[in-house]
Design an enzyme around this catalytic site. Structure first.
Site, PDB file in Angstrom:
ATOM      1  CG  HIS A  48      -1.886  -1.145   1.241  1.00 32.61           C
ATOM      2  ND1 HIS A  48      -3.126  -1.107   0.654  1.00 32.61           N
ATOM      3  CD2 HIS A  48      -1.776  -2.389   1.769  1.00 32.61           C
ATOM      4  CE1 HIS A  48      -3.748  -2.254   0.820  1.00 32.61           C
ATOM      5  NE2 HIS A  48      -2.937  -3.060   1.494  1.00 32.61           N
ATOM      6  CG  ASP A  54      -6.746  -1.065  -1.536  1.00 33.99           C
ATOM      7  OD1 ASP A  54      -5.518  -0.986  -1.375  1.00 33.99           O
ATOM      8  OD2 ASP A  54      -7.571  -0.386  -0.875  1.00 33.99           O
ATOM      9  CG  HIS A  58      -6.994  -3.923   1.671  1.00 30.92           C
ATOM     10  ND1 HIS A  58      -6.156  -4.080   2.751  1.00 30.92           N
ATOM     11  CD2 HIS A  58      -7.348  -2.604   1.666  1.00 30.92           C
ATOM     12  CE1 HIS A  58      -6.003  -2.918   3.361  1.00 30.92           C
ATOM     13  NE2 HIS A  58      -6.726  -2.014   2.731  1.00 30.92           N
TER      14      HIS A  58
END
EC number: 3.5.1.9
Length: 207
Positions: A48, A54, A58
């Site tokens: 990240h 993402d 996640h």
């Protein structure tokens, strides 16, 4: 040649990260010398750090990792919309002026200048805005702040909207020099097996 905008921040030990996340670190495992023909480095970092995508994993156990997401959403016609200084949440009203014939990828510029240090008071998406964009045909949304949810959120309501609506997301972009309008987006995640996110080298190219 078509103009290109690099919308990825540099990644370094100074890159801002969520508190508790793994910062970027680089070490040399080999250096050029009489006995070694190459320089070799090794890095550790959260996926990240910097511009990243993402993966559904996640925010949902058992969901797709970065290696399993379809790449179509990360490549193609994209609209950049300005909602600079919109406050804590990007609301539908901040984007409605650019809603006509919305392409499948939408990036929102919230910042006058992308942050170079951690600041928890960044703009994020209101969950209803995520739903509205999906209703207009969005496959991917992105922004120039660390997260689609506020730093203090425990419910991650906008991330959960991404999951429910099967949207992809890009975070930590740099849109300082990008005017409102339509571009080609290229921001492919790495094929990281089991990873909850992936760094991307995100660019926009004029159509």
């Amino acid at each position: 040649m078509k103009r290109i905008w690099d919308i990825s921040p540099p990644v370094s030990a100074q890159s801002p990260i969520f508190p508790g996340d793994e910062p970027f670190s680089l070490k040399w495992t080999a250096r050029l010398s009489a006995d070694c023909p190459v320089n070799l480095s090794a890095i550790t970092m959260s996926p990240h750090v910097g511009a990243h995508a993402d993966a559904p994993l996640h925010y949902a156990d058992g969901a797709a990792s970065s290696a399993e997401v379809d790449l179509d959403a990360y490549l193609g016609r994209c609209r950049v919309i300005h909602a600079i200084d919109c406050g804590p949440l990007i609301q539908v009203e901040h984007l409605r002026h650019a809603a006509s014939q919305m392409p499948a990828r939408v990036l929102v510029r919230c910042c006058q200048k992308a942050a170079m240090h951690w600041d928890p008071d960044f703009s994020a998406f209101a969950p209803e805005t995520v739903e509205w964009l999906a209703g207009l045909g969005a496959k991917l949304i992105g922004l120039d702040t660390p997260s689609v949810d506020p730093a203090s959120s425990k419910t991650l309501s906008s991330h959960q909207q991404l999951l429910r609506l099967d949207l992809r997301v890009l975070e930590n972009l740099v849109l300082d020099e990008v005017a409102e309008g339509d571009y080609e987006l290229i921001a492919l995640p790495l094929k990281l097996t089991g990873a909850c996110a992936s760094p991307v080298r995100a660019i926009l190219r004029e159509l």
